[in-house]
Design an enzyme around this catalytic site. Structure first.
Site, mmCIF file in Angstrom:
data_model
loop_
_atom_site.group_PDB
_atom_site.id
_atom_site.type_symbol
_atom_site.label_atom_id
_atom_site.label_comp_id
_atom_site.label_asym_id
_atom_site.label_seq_id
_atom_site.Cartn_x
_atom_site.Cartn_y
_atom_site.Cartn_z
ATOM 1 N N GLY A 196 0.636 -5.147 0.738
ATOM 2 C CA GLY A 196 -0.504 -5.229 -0.164
ATOM 3 C C GLY A 196 -0.192 -6.001 -1.442
ATOM 4 O O GLY A 196 -1.097 -6.561 -2.062
ATOM 5 N N ALA A 199 0.866 -1.175 0.000
ATOM 6 C CA ALA A 199 0.000 0.000 0.000
ATOM 7 C C ALA A 199 0.907 1.230 0.000
ATOM 8 O O ALA A 199 2.056 1.168 0.457
ATOM 9 C CB ALA A 199 -0.872 -0.011 1.252
ATOM 10 N N GLU A 248 -0.632 -9.499 -0.612
ATOM 11 C CA GLU A 248 -2.077 -9.683 -0.381
ATOM 12 C C GLU A 248 -2.857 -9.761 -1.696
ATOM 13 O O GLU A 248 -3.758 -10.589 -1.843
ATOM 14 C CB GLU A 248 -2.612 -8.552 0.514
ATOM 15 C CG GLU A 248 -2.116 -8.708 1.960
ATOM 16 C CD GLU A 248 -2.396 -7.488 2.827
ATOM 17 O OE1 GLU A 248 -2.043 -6.363 2.409
ATOM 18 O OE2 GLU A 248 -2.954 -7.644 3.923
ATOM 19 N N GLU A 276 4.421 -4.954 7.197
ATOM 20 C CA GLU A 276 3.662 -3.881 7.862
ATOM 21 C C GLU A 276 4.154 -3.634 9.276
ATOM 22 O O GLU A 276 4.144 -2.505 9.769
ATOM 23 C CB GLU A 276 2.164 -4.227 7.888
ATOM 24 C CG GLU A 276 1.468 -4.178 6.530
ATOM 25 C CD GLU A 276 1.577 -5.473 5.743
ATOM 26 O OE1 GLU A 276 2.383 -6.353 6.122
ATOM 27 O OE2 GLU A 276 0.876 -5.597 4.729
HETATM 28 N N1 DAK Z 1 4.606 3.245 -0.792
HETATM 29 C C1 DAK Z 1 5.016 4.407 -1.334
HETATM 30 N N2 DAK Z 1 6.151 4.553 -2.026
HETATM 31 C C2 DAK Z 1 6.937 3.475 -2.144
HETATM 32 C C3 DAK Z 1 6.592 2.224 -1.601
HETATM 33 C C4 DAK Z 1 5.358 2.125 -0.884
HETATM 34 N N3 DAK Z 1 4.901 0.981 -0.368
HETATM 35 N N4 DAK Z 1 7.582 1.350 -1.889
HETATM 36 C C5 DAK Z 1 8.485 2.025 -2.594
HETATM 37 N N5 DAK Z 1 8.114 3.300 -2.760
HETATM 38 C C6 DAK Z 1 8.829 4.364 -3.451
HETATM 39 C C7 DAK Z 1 10.019 4.848 -2.628
HETATM 40 O O1 DAK Z 1 9.610 5.782 -1.665
HETATM 41 C C8 DAK Z 1 10.896 5.454 -3.711
HETATM 42 O O2 DAK Z 1 10.378 6.724 -4.050
HETATM 43 P P1 DAK Z 1 11.386 7.975 -4.326
HETATM 44 O O3 DAK Z 1 12.210 8.101 -3.097
HETATM 45 O O4 DAK Z 1 12.186 7.533 -5.540
HETATM 46 O O5 DAK Z 1 10.462 9.119 -4.607
HETATM 47 C C9 DAK Z 1 10.641 4.549 -4.908
HETATM 48 O O6 DAK Z 1 9.411 3.870 -4.648
HETATM 49 C C10 DAK Z 1 11.733 3.501 -5.082
HETATM 50 O O7 DAK Z 1 11.881 2.806 -3.843
HETATM 51 P P2 DAK Z 1 13.312 2.630 -3.100
HETATM 52 O O8 DAK Z 1 14.220 3.750 -3.456
HETATM 53 O O9 DAK Z 1 13.018 2.389 -1.672
HETATM 54 O O10 DAK Z 1 13.839 1.310 -3.825
HETATM 55 P P3 DAK Z 1 14.806 0.193 -3.198
HETATM 56 O O11 DAK Z 1 15.170 -0.685 -4.350
HETATM 57 O O12 DAK Z 1 15.896 0.816 -2.411
HETATM 58 O O13 DAK Z 1 13.882 -0.636 -2.191
HETATM 59 C C11 DAK Z 1 11.874 -1.770 -1.474
HETATM 60 C C12 DAK Z 1 12.809 -1.370 -2.650
HETATM 61 C C13 DAK Z 1 10.610 -2.414 -2.053
HETATM 62 C C14 DAK Z 1 12.600 -2.814 -0.588
HETATM 63 C C15 DAK Z 1 11.557 -0.522 -0.621
HETATM 64 O O14 DAK Z 1 11.039 0.498 -1.503
HETATM 65 C C16 DAK Z 1 10.535 -0.756 0.439
HETATM 66 O O15 DAK Z 1 10.841 -1.316 1.494
HETATM 67 N N6 DAK Z 1 9.286 -0.306 0.150
HETATM 68 C C17 DAK Z 1 8.227 -0.384 1.154
HETATM 69 C C18 DAK Z 1 7.730 -1.799 1.248
HETATM 70 C C19 DAK Z 1 6.668 -1.922 2.282
HETATM 71 O O16 DAK Z 1 6.855 -1.687 3.475
HETATM 72 N N7 DAK Z 1 5.518 -2.318 1.834
HETATM 73 C C20 DAK Z 1 4.395 -2.577 2.686
HETATM 74 C C21 DAK Z 1 3.603 -1.337 2.779
HETATM 75 S S1 DAK Z 1 2.410 -1.502 4.043
HETATM 76 C C22 DAK Z 1 -4.360 -0.618 5.790
HETATM 77 C C23 DAK Z 1 -4.396 -0.841 4.422
HETATM 78 C C24 DAK Z 1 -3.417 -1.556 3.829
HETATM 79 C C25 DAK Z 1 -2.370 -2.060 4.556
HETATM 80 C C26 DAK Z 1 -2.339 -1.857 5.907
HETATM 81 C C27 DAK Z 1 -3.318 -1.153 6.533
HETATM 82 N N8 DAK Z 1 -5.278 0.221 6.396
HETATM 83 C C28 DAK Z 1 -5.811 1.295 5.646
HETATM 84 C C29 DAK Z 1 -5.379 0.272 7.811
HETATM 85 C C30 DAK Z 1 -1.265 -2.617 3.873
HETATM 86 C C31 DAK Z 1 -0.054 -2.087 4.184
HETATM 87 C C32 DAK Z 1 1.102 -2.225 3.353
HETATM 88 O O17 DAK Z 1 1.111 -2.776 2.267
#
Ligand code: DAK
Length: 260
Positions: free
Chosen positions: A111, A66, A114, A134
């Site tokens: 997500g 997400a 998911e 998360e």
């Molecule tokens: N959201 C927003 N931007 C993201 C992103 C994300 N999930 N993942 C990556 N990006 C963006 C980065 O911010 C970066 O943007 P700029 O800095 O270039 O502007 C760009 O994509 C490239 O990412 P990185 O520079 O970080 O690239 P790396 O190769 O170094 O790393 C990575 C790749 C996938 C390991 C890293 O980007 C990362 O850890 N991303 C976050 C992964 C993550 O934590 N995903 C889970 C998100 S939480 C709910 C609804 C839904 C959910 C929960 C609750 N409610 C409403 C209550 C679900 C939650 C989730 O999915």
């Protein structure tokens, strides 16, 4: 419909939805989730579509979760609305009366995992990475991750992934039953389409009944679930495809299914 963050193509009965927000590694914001819902509804209503494939643009990400930037300042009411939108979309996808295959080409985190789990089948590239990170940002999965992951890999492994936030590679995902098949990156989409083509040639009503029996039997008692299976199987006898399939077998030829 024109999509901003998705590509939507249909070819030979196979719809391919491609997540296409490269600047955020295809992360799901509200707009993209709404587009996904519209695309899944299109797939449901378009009778020419027999199978749906979901994949991500580029080689790096399927969906990196997400959109954290959008979620950062949500108030509980807004968070609930975002969560409900995701739940509704993924449930529509999960219960689509046609097969869906996730072709996971890179990061499928949060997500992303998911969404892939709401598909019937998951194929992954050797470079794919899965996880429910998360917990690392102070949350738990919000789009069914705790439930669908437990059902796919068991509660022990689901707790390991959800509590640690650790990522796993495609090989490990295959070992624990999270993905069905793993391919080299340059073969993933072609192999997924090949498998999808196989499904488009199957008797459509029987496919629909198989999916219905598995999806809706899963949470029933064995007695009720096998009763559901029997009823679904009996309904197949109302189709021309069942007659054709059995006739073709007895005549030692390939069946020609019409979907009726
Ligand atoms: N959201 C927003 N931007 C993201 C992103 C994300 N999930 N993942 C990556 N990006 C963006 C980065 O911010 C970066 O943007 P700029 O800095 O270039 O502007 C760009 O994509 C490239 O990412 P990185 O520079 O970080 O690239 P790396 O190769 O170094 O790393 C990575 C790749 C996938 C390991 C890293 O980007 C990362 O850890 N991303 C976050 C992964 C993550 O934590 N995903 C889970 C998100 S939480 C709910 C609804 C839904 C959910 C929960 C609750 N409610 C409403 C209550 C679900 C939650 C989730 O999915």
């Amino acid at each position: 419909m024109d999509y901003k963050n998705l590509l939507f193509e249909v070819e030979e009965g196979i719809a391919v939805i491609t997540f296409n927000r490269p600047k955020a590694l295809n992360a799901m914001n509200t707009e993209t989730m709404k587009e996904l819902m519209a695309a899944v509804i299109d797939c449901k209503n378009d009778e020419s579509i027999k199978v749906l494939i979901l994949t991500g643009a580029g080689e790096k990400a399927f969906v990196a979760g997400a959109d954290i930037a959008e979620m950062q300042n949500l108030r509980p009411k807004e968070a609930l609305a975002f969560m409900e939108l995701g739940h509704e979309t993924l449930r529509l996808l999960e219960t689509l009366p046609k097969p869906s295959i996730a072709a996971v080409n890179g990061f499928a985190l949060g997500g992303g995992t998911e969404i892939s789990m709401a598909c019937d089948i998951r194929f992954a590239s050797e470079t794919a990475r899965f996880g429910q990170p998360e917990i690392l940002i102070g949350l738990i999965p919000g789009w069914g991750g705790t439930q669908r992951l437990s059902r796919l890999v068991g509660t022990g492994r689901a707790k390991e992934l959800v509590m640690s936030g650790e990522q796993i590679d495609a090989k490990r995902a295959y070992e624990i039953g999270l993905v069905n098949r793993v391919f080299p990156p340059d073969q993933l989409l072609a192999e997924t389409k090949k498998f999808a083509r196989k499904l488009t040639g199957m008797p459509g009503f029987a496919i629909k009944m198989a999916k219905h029996a598995i999806n809706f039997g899963y949470d029933l008692s064995l007695d009720n679930a096998t009763r559901l299976e029997m009823e679904c199987c009996a309904q197949c006898f109302s189709t021309d495809d069942q007659k054709e399939g059995m006739k073709a077998f007895l005549e030692k030829r390939k069946p020609v299914y019409t979907g009726s």
